[in-house]
Design a protein around this motif. Structure first.
Motif, PDB file in Angstrom:
ATOM      1  N   ARG A 116      23.675  38.260  29.695  1.00 44.76           N
ATOM      2  CA  ARG A 116      23.023  39.556  29.643  1.00 44.76           C
ATOM      3  C   ARG A 116      22.953  40.067  28.209  1.00 44.76           C
ATOM      4  O   ARG A 116      22.036  40.793  27.838  1.00 44.76           O
TER       5      ARG A 116
ATOM      6  N   ASP B 226      16.667  41.458  34.871  1.00 43.75           N
ATOM      7  CA  ASP B 226      17.220  42.599  34.156  1.00 43.75           C
ATOM      8  C   ASP B 226      17.245  42.427  32.643  1.00 43.75           C
ATOM      9  O   ASP B 226      17.607  43.360  31.930  1.00 43.75           O
TER      10      ASP B 226
ATOM     11  N   LYS C  17      16.343  51.501  32.636  1.00 44.56           N
ATOM     12  CA  LYS C  17      17.202  50.853  31.640  1.00 44.56           C
ATOM     13  C   LYS C  17      17.045  49.333  31.600  1.00 44.56           C
ATOM     14  O   LYS C  17      17.339  48.703  30.607  1.00 44.56           O
ATOM     15  N   LYS C  18      16.600  48.769  32.670  1.00 45.99           N
ATOM     16  CA  LYS C  18      16.612  47.298  32.766  1.00 45.99           C
ATOM     17  C   LYS C  18      15.225  46.727  33.031  1.00 45.99           C
ATOM     18  O   LYS C  18      14.325  46.850  32.219  1.00 45.99           O
TER      19      LYS C  18
END
Lengths: 114, 114
Positions: A9, A107, B40-41
């Motif tokens: 991430r 994401d 946010k993602k």
């Protein structure tokens, strides 16, 4: 939840090192994509895949390579990372071509190259 | 070269206001126009528009496409703080590569204050 997992991430690395980002999907979709997102540029396509071992370049492919050995996994490799490749990287999947099917995104991976 | 331009680039409103986001496109072999919301993602899919003049609606969000004037609008009524996000517009080109081609605009940053 589009069933997409990106890893890692977050990553911080140094100029000149190789980096591999992974995109894993659980939905068995044929099409997979890698984008980068930078301020003022929206999302720009790096590479895409239309099946196992079938890949092609997008608009900003220089410095990147990809591989797809299994339907569920699409790897993006920076052979020798440069500071200009600092970005947020998104993987996307679609059931069919973008002409007819919307893409769904993971994401993201935030990559910093120092 | 395909091009998608969004306006305004940023917008600040108060809860309860109605906002209109604009997207103009110049795309050869145009097939569809998509809207995404990005918090946010991951960007999340909102609408896909293929026909002129037919409004698509989801709750307080609605969108319409004008293929003659080459633009689309996204309306949000009775805005809430949860609507704060980047709104991305993208247009598809049905020709060229095997997957079609998707071009994104720069995005509109919407901030909704309580």
């Amino acid at each position: 939840d589009a069933g997409i997992t990106q890893s890692p991430r977050h990553k911080v690395t140094e100029t000149g090192t190789p980096v591999t980002l992974r995109c894993h999907q659980t939905e068995n979709h044929r099409y997979m994509y890698w984008y980068r997102q930078d301020p003022g540029h929206g999302l720009r396509l790096i590479h895409y895949s239309y099946g196992v071992k079938d890949t092609d370049k997008g608009e900003v492919s220089d410095g990147y390579s990809v591989s797809r050995s299994k339907t569920e996994d699409f790897l993006l490799t920076l052979e020798s990372a440069t500071s200009s490749q600092t970005s947020v990287y998104f993987c996307a999947i679609s059931e069919g071509t973008v002409t007819y099917q919307p893409q769904h995104f993971g994401d993201g991976t935030r990559l910093s190259i120092l | 070269e395909d091009k998608v331009v969004q306006s305004p680039l940023s917008l600040v409103v108060h809860e309860g206001d109605t906002v209109t986001l604009n997207c103009s496109y110049e795309v050869t072999n145009f097939r569809s126009l998509l809207w995404y919301k990005q918090e946010k993602k991951a960007p999340t899919f909102l609408f896909m528009l293929t026909s002129s003049g037919i409004e698509k609606k989801s709750g307080r969000l609605s969108s319409i496409l004008d293929k003659k004037e080459l633009f689309s609008i996204l309306n949000i009524t009775a805005t809430q703080t949860g609507d704060s996000a980047i709104y991305l517009c993208a247009a598809t080109n049905a020709g060229g590569t095997s997957y079609g081609k998707l071009t994104f605009g720069q995005g509109t940053i919407l901030t909704v204050h309580p």
